[in-house]
Design a protein around this motif. Structure first.
Motif, PDB file in Angstrom:
ATOM      1  N   ALA A   3       4.024  49.116 -11.159  1.00  0.00           N
ATOM      2  CA  ALA A   3       5.420  49.180 -11.595  1.00  0.00           C
ATOM      3  C   ALA A   3       6.246  48.002 -11.097  1.00  0.00           C
ATOM      4  CB  ALA A   3       6.057  50.492 -11.129  1.00  0.00           C
ATOM      5  N   LEU A   4       5.618  47.047 -10.413  1.00  0.00           N
ATOM      6  CA  LEU A   4       6.330  45.874  -9.917  1.00  0.00           C
ATOM      7  C   LEU A   4       6.241  44.733 -10.919  1.00  0.00           C
ATOM      8  CD1 LEU A   4       5.192  45.704  -6.170  1.00  0.00           C
ATOM      9  CD2 LEU A   4       7.332  46.629  -7.073  1.00  0.00           C
ATOM     10  N   ARG A   5       7.302  43.937 -10.963  1.00  0.00           N
ATOM     11  CA  ARG A   5       7.228  42.655 -11.661  1.00  0.00           C
ATOM     12  C   ARG A   5       7.068  41.583 -10.589  1.00  0.00           C
ATOM     13  NH1 ARG A   5      11.801  40.891 -15.788  1.00  0.00           N
ATOM     14  NH2 ARG A   5      13.079  41.337 -13.955  1.00  0.00           N
ATOM     15  N   ILE A   6       5.961  40.876 -10.645  1.00  0.00           N
ATOM     16  CA  ILE A   6       5.610  39.907  -9.612  1.00  0.00           C
ATOM     17  C   ILE A   6       5.832  38.508 -10.166  1.00  0.00           C
ATOM     18  CG2 ILE A   6       3.800  39.135  -8.048  1.00  0.00           C
ATOM     19  CD1 ILE A   6       2.465  41.880  -8.484  1.00  0.00           C
ATOM     20  N   ILE A   7       6.673  37.740  -9.487  1.00  0.00           N
ATOM     21  CA  ILE A   7       7.053  36.404  -9.942  1.00  0.00           C
ATOM     22  C   ILE A   7       6.721  35.400  -8.845  1.00  0.00           C
ATOM     23  CG2 ILE A   7       8.963  34.931 -10.689  1.00  0.00           C
ATOM     24  CD1 ILE A   7      10.362  37.427 -11.708  1.00  0.00           C
ATOM     25  N   SER A   8       6.155  34.285  -9.247  1.00  0.00           N
ATOM     26  CA  SER A   8       5.873  33.186  -8.323  1.00  0.00           C
ATOM     27  C   SER A   8       6.676  31.964  -8.750  1.00  0.00           C
ATOM     28  CB  SER A   8       4.377  32.855  -8.310  1.00  0.00           C
ATOM     29  OG  SER A   8       4.099  31.821  -7.388  1.00  0.00           O
ATOM     30  N   VAL A   9       7.282  31.301  -7.764  1.00  0.00           N
ATOM     31  CA  VAL A   9       8.157  30.157  -8.028  1.00  0.00           C
ATOM     32  C   VAL A   9       7.519  28.898  -7.461  1.00  0.00           C
ATOM     33  CG1 VAL A   9      10.441  29.158  -7.635  1.00  0.00           C
ATOM     34  CG2 VAL A   9      10.200  31.617  -8.000  1.00  0.00           C
ATOM     35  N   GLU A  10       7.616  27.820  -8.219  1.00  0.00           N
ATOM     36  CA  GLU A  10       7.067  26.535  -7.785  1.00  0.00           C
ATOM     37  C   GLU A  10       8.180  25.499  -7.725  1.00  0.00           C
ATOM     38  OE1 GLU A  10       2.966  24.199  -8.580  1.00  0.00           O
ATOM     39  OE2 GLU A  10       4.112  24.699 -10.372  1.00  0.00           O
ATOM     40  N   TYR A  11       8.145  24.666  -6.697  1.00  0.00           N
ATOM     41  CA  TYR A  11       9.113  23.579  -6.563  1.00  0.00           C
ATOM     42  C   TYR A  11       8.406  22.406  -5.903  1.00  0.00           C
ATOM     43  CZ  TYR A  11       9.372  25.382  -1.775  1.00  0.00           C
ATOM     44  OH  TYR A  11       9.053  25.811  -0.507  1.00  0.00           O
ATOM     45  N   ASP A  12       8.978  21.217  -6.050  1.00  0.00           N
ATOM     46  CA  ASP A  12       8.349  19.999  -5.541  1.00  0.00           C
ATOM     47  C   ASP A  12       8.690  19.794  -4.075  1.00  0.00           C
ATOM     48  OD1 ASP A  12       7.248  19.431  -7.990  1.00  0.00           O
ATOM     49  OD2 ASP A  12       8.999  18.300  -8.667  1.00  0.00           O
ATOM     50  N   THR A  13       7.659  19.519  -3.273  1.00  0.00           N
ATOM     51  CA  THR A  13       7.843  19.152  -1.864  1.00  0.00           C
ATOM     52  C   THR A  13       6.897  18.005  -1.575  1.00  0.00           C
ATOM     53  OG1 THR A  13       6.187  20.778  -1.193  1.00  0.00           O
ATOM     54  CG2 THR A  13       8.474  21.486  -1.153  1.00  0.00           C
ATOM     55  N   HIS A  14       7.424  16.782  -1.562  1.00  0.00           N
ATOM     56  CA  HIS A  14       6.579  15.602  -1.378  1.00  0.00           C
ATOM     57  C   HIS A  14       6.728  15.085   0.046  1.00  0.00           C
ATOM     58  CE1 HIS A  14       6.083  15.997  -5.555  1.00  0.00           C
ATOM     59  NE2 HIS A  14       7.218  15.432  -5.918  1.00  0.00           N
ATOM     60  N   LEU A  15       6.214  15.846   0.995  1.00  0.00           N
ATOM     61  CA  LEU A  15       6.299  15.388   2.379  1.00  0.00           C
ATOM     62  C   LEU A  15       5.524  14.091   2.580  1.00  0.00           C
ATOM     63  CD1 LEU A  15       6.029  18.562   4.622  1.00  0.00           C
ATOM     64  CD2 LEU A  15       7.999  17.111   4.232  1.00  0.00           C
ATOM     65  N   SER A  16       4.395  13.978   1.906  1.00  0.00           N
ATOM     66  CA  SER A  16       3.589  12.776   2.076  1.00  0.00           C
ATOM     67  C   SER A  16       4.285  11.551   1.490  1.00  0.00           C
ATOM     68  CB  SER A  16       2.222  12.961   1.413  1.00  0.00           C
ATOM     69  OG  SER A  16       2.389  13.240   0.036  1.00  0.00           O
ATOM     70  N   ASP A  17       5.244  11.752   0.573  1.00  0.00           N
ATOM     71  CA  ASP A  17       5.990  10.658  -0.031  1.00  0.00           C
ATOM     72  C   ASP A  17       7.459  10.722   0.390  1.00  0.00           C
ATOM     73  OD1 ASP A  17       3.726   9.861  -1.366  1.00  0.00           O
ATOM     74  OD2 ASP A  17       4.109  11.212  -3.037  1.00  0.00           O
ATOM     75  N   TRP A  18       7.691  11.152   1.630  1.00  0.00           N
ATOM     76  CA  TRP A  18       9.080  11.369   2.041  1.00  0.00           C
ATOM     77  C   TRP A  18       9.879  10.073   1.998  1.00  0.00           C
ATOM     78  CZ3 TRP A  18      11.297  15.763   1.842  1.00  0.00           C
ATOM     79  CH2 TRP A  18      12.545  15.956   2.426  1.00  0.00           C
ATOM     80  N   LYS A  19       9.258   8.958   2.386  1.00  0.00           N
ATOM     81  CA  LYS A  19       9.880   7.659   2.155  1.00  0.00           C
ATOM     82  C   LYS A  19       9.544   7.304   0.717  1.00  0.00           C
ATOM     83  CE  LYS A  19       9.779   6.076   6.932  1.00  0.00           C
ATOM     84  NZ  LYS A  19       9.307   5.046   7.891  1.00  0.00           N
ATOM     85  N   ALA A  20      10.401   7.700  -0.145  1.00  0.00           N
ATOM     86  CA  ALA A  20      10.057   7.840  -1.551  1.00  0.00           C
ATOM     87  C   ALA A  20       9.692   6.518  -2.195  1.00  0.00           C
ATOM     88  CB  ALA A  20      11.219   8.467  -2.303  1.00  0.00           C
ATOM     89  N   THR A  21       8.769   6.597  -3.140  1.00  0.00           N
ATOM     90  CA  THR A  21       8.433   5.437  -3.943  1.00  0.00           C
ATOM     91  C   THR A  21       9.502   5.167  -4.983  1.00  0.00           C
ATOM     92  OG1 THR A  21       7.183   6.866  -5.419  1.00  0.00           O
ATOM     93  CG2 THR A  21       5.974   5.818  -3.629  1.00  0.00           C
ATOM     94  N   CYS A  22      10.313   6.165  -5.287  1.00  0.00           N
ATOM     95  CA  CYS A  22      11.407   5.980  -6.234  1.00  0.00           C
ATOM     96  C   CYS A  22      12.603   5.386  -5.494  1.00  0.00           C
ATOM     97  CB  CYS A  22      11.780   7.322  -6.863  1.00  0.00           C
ATOM     98  SG  CYS A  22      13.169   7.221  -8.004  1.00  0.00           S
ATOM     99  N   PRO A  23      13.107   4.207  -5.878  1.00  0.00           N
ATOM    100  CA  PRO A  23      14.170   3.553  -5.118  1.00  0.00           C
ATOM    101  C   PRO A  23      15.476   4.321  -5.105  1.00  0.00           C
ATOM    102  CG  PRO A  23      13.770   2.411  -7.188  1.00  0.00           C
ATOM    103  CD  PRO A  23      12.682   3.412  -7.043  1.00  0.00           C
ATOM    104  N   VAL A  24      15.732   5.153  -6.116  1.00  0.00           N
ATOM    105  CA  VAL A  24      17.001   5.870  -6.142  1.00  0.00           C
ATOM    106  C   VAL A  24      17.008   7.039  -5.176  1.00  0.00           C
ATOM    107  CG1 VAL A  24      17.435   5.223  -8.528  1.00  0.00           C
ATOM    108  CG2 VAL A  24      16.234   7.357  -8.031  1.00  0.00           C
ATOM    109  N   GLU A  25      15.857   7.356  -4.561  1.00  0.00           N
ATOM    110  CA  GLU A  25      15.791   8.440  -3.592  1.00  0.00           C
ATOM    111  C   GLU A  25      15.593   7.909  -2.181  1.00  0.00           C
ATOM    112  OE1 GLU A  25      12.934  11.376  -4.589  1.00  0.00           O
ATOM    113  OE2 GLU A  25      14.226  12.346  -6.053  1.00  0.00           O
TER     114      GLU A  25
END
Length: 468
Positions: free
Chosen positions: A443-465
């Motif tokens: 009787a449960l509705r089970i939901i899983s959420v995904e989001y981006d976590t780029h710890l390995s790219d924390w010094k981002a390759t994207c210059p605007v970040e």
């Protein structure tokens, strides 16, 4: 034969008429008689053949009568001999359909609803009548009647191929989506994707994807998505990429730029183009552009060509799920043949593939699902239509460097097999909330959420970040 008889006759005349006299034989007459006899023999032979064929040629009027009951002609046909259908299964099925028809008639009388007269006088087998009755009820204005009819259709596993084909070709868009979201559905209920238009001989899938990306607006997107998309399309030089600190970076996986994208394997280029399209598909106005530029057909072509690449297929279904958030595009998605594809992927044993397909179908199903699931939100249970009421929602959120499915696996599959041997593979769970929790608490509705976590790219390759 006539020439020989004539010669014998002449010889007899010579032998009985006294001294032989030299006489010129009429060879012209002999040739004429021979020609007449030949024509007579031909006429007799043709007459004999015609009479023989007339006896052998028989028209099965029962076949003509059977075709009156069908709207389409199918390659696979069934025997028309009634003696082949006198088994116990057929008789039981026939009685069940008779009972269903009586129930429908009684229900119409009790609730004072009009019972369709054309079906009550339908000239055909009872199981044929029940099929058309169910199809009629799937278009009812009463939602409960409509949903029950779709469920009754989905529960039929004993039909012939032409009956499944009849449903596939006559059901409406809403019914097809409902069937696709039914558990253990027979895939014969769905038409295969339509033939795809031909592409130019000098164009590749990579070129088609680039043209599609070029046609999309570069506004309304995340700044990094704009950066990577423009870099992919216009600045493929490794020097320029290095100056801007540019890497292909989607989901934490980096790929340095080369002098030309053609040096990168085409499958890799397609994958990164599709990941850029995923970001575009999050914008409603861009989805309209993708549909108008033939993007649904292009994605269908790539999906069929890349059956061996789970990542490419997963990104394509992810794009379809995002586009399905816009109800105006539902008709285009269905006509492009995606319902049959999604129904097939729903049967996949891989939880990631089936969950992406489940999300796309849930966004298409406006008859039973009120919510819409944006990108990164996946319903692990229930993934099919169900009469079970939902008592509560359970939300699973992964940690840093986690994922919507990988985080909730039982353990690494190789370790599990090392410990438990061959039995471990059967008991192994790729996502225990979907496997175990759904079984214990349906009787449960089970939901899983995904989001981006780029710890390995924390010094981002994207210059605007760079400010992060």
């Amino acid at each position: 034969m006539s020439v020989a008889a004539y010669c014998i006759f002449c010889c007899r005349q010579i032998g009985t008429s006294g001294p032989a006299t030299k006489k010129h034989l009429p060879w012209n007459d002999i040739s004429k008689y021979n020609s007449i006899c030949t024509d007579l023999r031909r006429f007799v032979f043709i007459t004999y053949e015609v009479l023989s064929l007339k006896k052998l040629l028989q028209i099965d009027t029962q076949a003509i009568q059977q075709e009156k009951l069908k709207s389409y002609v199918y390659i696979r046909t069934t025997s028309l001999n009634p003696s082949e259908y006198q088994g116990i299964t057929y008789q039981a099925r026939k009685e069940i359909h008779k009972a269903v028809r009586k129930i429908l008639e009684t229900e119409a009388k009790i609730f004072r609803r009009p019972f369709n007269g054309q079906f009550s006088t339908f000239d055909g087998e009872d199981h044929e009548c029940a099929l058309w009755l169910l199809l009629k009820r799937t278009q009812s204005e009463d939602k409960e009647v409509r949903l029950q009819a779709v469920q009754d259709l989905a529960n039929n596993h004993h039909w012939h191929d032409y009956q499944y084909g009849t449903v596939a070709q006559t059901c409406d868009q809403r019914t097809a989506i409902g069937l696709a979201r039914s558990k253990d559905i027979d895939l014969r209920f769905f038409l295969p994707p339509p033939p795809l238009p031909k592409i130019k001989s000098d164009y590749s899938m990579e070129d088609e994807l680039r043209l599609l990306l070029v046609s999309l607006p570069q506004t309304g997107l995340d700044p990094c998505v704009q950066y990577f998309t423009s870099l992919a399309l216009h600045e493929s030089s490794q020097t320029l990429a290095a100056q801007r600190g540019g890497l292909w970076c989607f989901g934490g996986n980096g790929l340095p730029y080369c002098e030309t994208l053609s040096k990168i394997p085409s499958e890799t280029v397609e994958l990164f183009c599709l990941q850029a399209l995923v970001q575009h598909s999050k914008v409603s106005s861009h989805c309209d552009k993708i549909e108008a530029k033939g993007g649904l057909q292009l994605l269908q072509r790539i999906y069929q060509l890349r059956k061996d690449s789970a990542k490419i297929q997963r990104n394509i279904i992810r794009i379809i799920g995002n586009m399905a958030l816009d109800e105006r595009l539902h008709s285009s998605i269905v006509h492009a043949g995606w319902v049959s594809v999604l129904a097939e992927v729903m049967k996949s044993p891989h939880v990631i593939q089936s969950s992406h397909a489940s999300r796309a179908l849930a966004n298409l199903d406006r008859d039973t699902v009120q919510e819409k699931y944006p990108d990164g939100v996946y319903v692990l249970h229930p993934q099919y239509r169900s009469s079970q009421p939902i008592r509560a929602d359970v939300l699973f959120v992964h940690g840093l460097l986690g994922a919507a499915f990988k985080t909730w696996r039982q353990q690494d599959i190789d370790r599990c097999l090392d410990k438990n041997g061959s039995e471990g593979e059967e008991d192994y769970s790729q996502c225990w909330p979907k496997t175990w929790l759904a079984s214990d608490c349906p009787a449960l509705r089970i939901i899983s959420v995904e989001y981006d976590t780029h710890l390995s790219d924390w010094k981002a390759t994207c210059p605007v970040e760079a400010h992060r």
